[in-house]
Enzyme design. Structure first.
Site, PDB file in Angstrom:
ATOM      1  CB  VAL A 179      35.066  37.413  39.661  1.00  0.00           C
ATOM      2  CG1 VAL A 179      33.622  37.925  39.873  1.00  0.00           C
ATOM      3  CG2 VAL A 179      35.056  37.302  38.213  1.00  0.00           C
ATOM      4  CG  HIS A 180      36.026  43.106  37.321  1.00  0.00           C
ATOM      5  ND1 HIS A 180      37.133  42.489  38.304  1.00  0.00           N
ATOM      6  CD2 HIS A 180      36.956  43.557  36.318  1.00  0.00           C
ATOM      7  CE1 HIS A 180      38.349  42.962  38.361  1.00  0.00           C
ATOM      8  NE2 HIS A 180      38.243  43.337  37.380  1.00  0.00           N
TER       9      HIS A 180
END
Length: 167
Positions: free
Chosen positions: A119-120
């Site tokens: 995730v980012h």
């Protein structure tokens, strides 16, 4: 006739940009700098330039933890993600005079995640009228600055604003 020269985009266009393993974890194993595009590395998260930006200054704030969704992150990491996002807003305003921003996470393939497993957050600076005829008619964005220039300018702004020093 004017030419748009962006040879680094061909790997992306042809789909040859994929590399084995996690893109973010691979970058973390390299020294920070223009080569791996990591602008800042904190204890729980880091800031990295997007190699295929939508606009100049398109960055991502990424947790060190290799997890696919925000719910899997601990409180300290969530706090650092938001703190680094805030720092980048200030740096992008100073560097580019950005008036607005798109900030978001694409969690899961149906949501458009290019790197599903890590995730980012994306931060995309915006300006009035930044969608011109190229984006509208040719589905092409013009990025008038190299990633090396973007890296140097954002690093200078980070330091000028006296934001946290990288470890």
């Amino acid at each position: 006739m004017k030419r748009l020269w962006s040879p680094w985009r061909m790997a992306y266009i042809e789909g040859h940009s994929s590399e084995p393993g996690c893109l973010f974890c691979t970058r973390l194993s390299e020294p920070d700098g223009p080569g791996n595009l990591i602008l800042y590395r904190g204890p729980n998260a880091f800031v990295i330039l997007n190699r295929y930006p939508y606009t100049n200054g398109h960055v991502m704030v990424v947790p060190m933890a290799h997890v696919p969704t925000l719910e899997a992150l601990d409180e300290a990491t969530l706090l650092e993600l938001l703190r680094l996002t805030n720092c980048m807003l200030a740096a992008l305003r100073l560097t580019y005079g950005a008036e607005s921003f798109n900030i978001g996470a694409n969690i899961g393939k149906p949501a458009g995640a290019g790197v599903e497993e890590h995730v980012h957050l994306h931060i995309v600076p915006r300006w009035p009228g930044d969608t011109n005829f190229m984006a509208t008619t040719a589905e092409t964005r013009v990025i008038p600055e190299s990633l090396d220039q973007t890296y140097a300018r954002l690093l200078a702004s980070w330091r000028e604003l006296e934001l946290p020093a990288p470890r």
